[in-house]
Motif scaffolding. Structure first.
Motif, PDB file in Angstrom:
ATOM      1  N   GLY A   1      21.787  -8.400 -14.374  1.00 22.51           N
ATOM      2  CA  GLY A   1      22.780  -9.420 -14.797  1.00 22.51           C
ATOM      3  C   GLY A   1      24.035  -9.389 -14.379  1.00 22.51           C
TER       4      GLY A   1
ATOM      5  N   PRO B   1      15.223 -15.268 -19.761  1.00 22.14           N
ATOM      6  CA  PRO B   1      16.849 -14.966 -19.387  1.00 22.14           C
ATOM      7  C   PRO B   1      17.746 -15.746 -20.130  1.00 22.14           C
TER       8      PRO B   1
ATOM      9  N   TYR C   1      15.991 -20.529 -18.943  1.00 25.57           N
ATOM     10  CA  TYR C   1      17.118 -19.661 -19.533  1.00 25.57           C
ATOM     11  C   TYR C   1      17.283 -20.478 -21.157  1.00 25.57           C
TER      12      TYR C   1
ATOM     13  N   ASN D   1      20.264 -12.160 -16.069  1.00 26.66           N
ATOM     14  CA  ASN D   1      21.022 -12.632 -17.177  1.00 26.66           C
ATOM     15  C   ASN D   1      22.529 -12.871 -16.841  1.00 26.66           C
TER      16      ASN D   1
END
Length: 597
Positions: A448, A397, A330, A240
């Protein structure tokens, strides 16, 4: 003629003479104020800041001559309809000059016609900005001058008697001041001479507006050899991603990055614990330019050439950050507390095909105090994002772009609601620290990445220590911090990385293979590779593009068919310059992408 009528007309004519005198006096007072502003800006940078202030006033005698000519011409006739054009021109000249002084004081920028056209339509933002500006000392002084000036301008628009001798004397004085203004003293060789120029000269001396002929375009298109892309295996990771763009964040705010002021201790601590880039370059000089560079990967040089809607000139979704990330599964999101209608930012984000975008209109900000651009403070932005983070779809994500507003000039500390650049950035740093801690609590950094950078270097005078340490690159520098527990480079990473490197760095991180240009670096890896050169579109000299290479600096000077290179040259200087020019020409010809409603 009745005595009362004649007496009333004489009073109005005397008032007209007084108005003519006072408008000239007001202009001279404004000249003195501009001289004081230039003294403040250059103090510590120039050997003689007083000389710089005096030079600015000397250069402005050309405009004083113009004002005297307008005023003098009104005394050649008694007919008001013949006086009125010169009266109005006098008033407009004084008003523009006053605005220029205010802009120079507030943003260390000149009042360019392009900016006037571009931002003039944003009335709501202007009103909000004005309200915040009036809380500052400079704002209060500007208000006082504006109130006095308004009275003077009303007087100056009254009918004037016919005074040929006075008119002739005024024209002679105008000619003398015009000759004085043509003198170019040695101080005009100052590196930021555009601050010293009179307003008209500063606008006319911009080759950035010069068009390109068909013959010139055909020649460079024929001779241009585009650089070969560099293609490598990617890392195929899918963490992320949060990109945090902090308004006006600059090296001079940080003890770690600049060594000048300790306004960002929490940001510095995050940097030391993870990865930081002390040589990072912002490709533009405004928020608009920073967003374009980061989200599209293009250097923002187009918007200063026959376009007042720069975002829409970079609206092609193909190759943008949302396009790149969507192909790898994403979702993409944009958060700010500011007005997304400003400069059509909402249309632009829609054209780039973000999955969601929100600004000042979001219900979460109801009840929060609003300042610049109708924005709530930074704390509200981070709390809103954390709320979204808890509620989001966990199956994909994401990449979220956060844009702050609290540190936009004029600087107001939200904690005390008082004018203070130091307070504003200390507050912003506190909130960055809070945001980082909250992400840590949520174990975000295990898979992340948080990128923290500035959108551009602050529109404040260059500090003497900055100029001594960084030279002209101080105009382009902003911090970059990468916080993550993933296996990336750690500690201090040198190299002139830039905002346009963020997009290829993400491609290298998430794809199985990725291609980039030599002018693009990659830094989200264990062995970062800087670009062969970096570009910065300057805000002071609008017709110059800085080119940083091998610890040297050259310039692409934009001047239509007379565009040329200035300073040291890398081996591929012609290719670099022709690439910049062809990009500008292509964007000028291509219609902006329109969003569907």
């Amino acid at each position: 003629m009745p005595t009362q009528l004649r007496s009333g007309r004489n009073v109005r004519r005397r008032a007209g003479v007084i108005g003519a005198t006072t408008i000239v006096a007001l202009f001279i007072v404004l000249m003195l104020l501009r001289g004081a502003v230039l003294f403040e800006i250059t103090n510590g940078l120039a050997e003689c800041p007083l000389c710089m202030g005096a030079t600015a006033m000397q250069q402005d005698t050309t405009l004083l001559a113009l004002l005297l000519a307008f005023v003098s011409l009104t005394f050649f006739t008694q007919r008001y309809w013949l006086q009125l054009p010169w009266l109005l021109l006098s008033a407009i000249l004084v008003c523009l000059y006053a605005v220029d002084v205010t802009v120079t004081k507030t943003l260390t920028q000149r009042l360019y016609l392009f900016d006037l056209i571009k931002f003039g339509k944003e009335l709501s933002a202007i009103v909000q900005f004005g309200g915040v500006f009036l809380a500052t000392t400079a704002g209060k002084l500007a208000l006082l001058v504006a109130l006095i000036g308004s009275v003077i301008l009303i007087l100056a628009l009254l009918p004037r008697p016919r005074r040929p001798r006075l008119a002739a004397f005024g024209l002679v004085a105008a000619a003398m001041f015009a000759l004085l203004g043509r003198w170019q003293p040695a101080t005009m060789k100052y590196i930021h001479y555009e601050l010293l120029q009179n307003l008209a000269a500063a606008n006319l001396d911009l080759g950035v507006y010069a068009p390109y002929s068909k013959e010139f375009t055909a020649k460079i298109a024929r001779e241009y050899s585009p650089p070969a892309p560099v293609c490598t295996a990617g890392q195929a990771q899918h963490p992320n991603i949060i990109i945090l763009a902090v308004e006006s964040l600059s090296l001079h705010h940080s003890l770690l990055f600049g060594g000048f002021r300790n306004l960002t201790p929490r940001l510095d601590a995050i940097a030391r614990s993870h990865t930081y880039f002390p040589d990072f370059i912002a490709n533009g000089f405004t928020t608009e330019g920073g967003l374009i560079a980061i989200l599209t990967g293009h250097v923002p040089v187009m918007g200063r050439y026959q376009s007042a809607d720069t975002f829409l000139e970079y609206s092609e979704p193909h190759g943008s950050m949302p396009d790149l990330l969507r192909a790898s599964g994403y979702t993409t999101h944009f958060f700010t507390t500011g007005d997304l209608g400003f400069l059509n930012k909402d249309r632009w984000l829609k054209n780039l095909q973000f999955d969601s975008w929100e600004g000042a209109e979001a219900p979460f900000y109801n009840g929060w105090k609003r300042r610049h651009f109708n924005a709530a403070e930074d704390k509200a932005l981070y709390l809103r994002f954390l709320q979204w983070l808890e509620q989001r779809d966990q199956t994909q994500p994401f990449m979220s772009f956060l844009l702050t507003v609290s540190t936009h000039p004029p600087f107001i500390d939200p904690r005390s609601d008082t004018p203070s650049e130091e307070g504003a950035f200390q507050y912003a740093d506190e909130q960055i620290g809070m945001f980082y801690s909250e992400l840590e609590k949520r174990d975000f950094f295990r898979n992340g990445i948080l990128l923290i950078t500035g959108d551009h270097r602050s529109m404040t005078p260059i500090m003497a220590a900055e100029m001594k340490r960084f030279g002209d690159t101080a105009l382009a520098r902003t911090p970059l911090v990468v916080a993550t527990d993933l296996a990336l480079a750690r500690g201090e990473v040198h190299g002139a990385f830039q905002q346009t490197d963020i997009l290829p760095s993400l491609a290298d991180l998430i794809q199985t293979s990725a291609c980039r240009l030599p002018s693009q670096g990659v830094f989200l890896r264990e062995d970062p590779v800087p670009p062969t050169y970096s570009l910065h579109a300057r805000g002071d000299k609008r017709d110059e593009i800085d080119v940083f290479f091998d610890d040297q600096q050259g310039e692409v000077v934009l001047d239509g068919d007379s565009s040329h290179w200035l300073g040291p040259k890398p081996a591929n200087w012609q290719q670099i310059m022709d690439g910049v020019l062809l990009d500008r020409i292509a964007r000028q010809k291509a219609p902006a992408t329109k969003s569907s409603d």
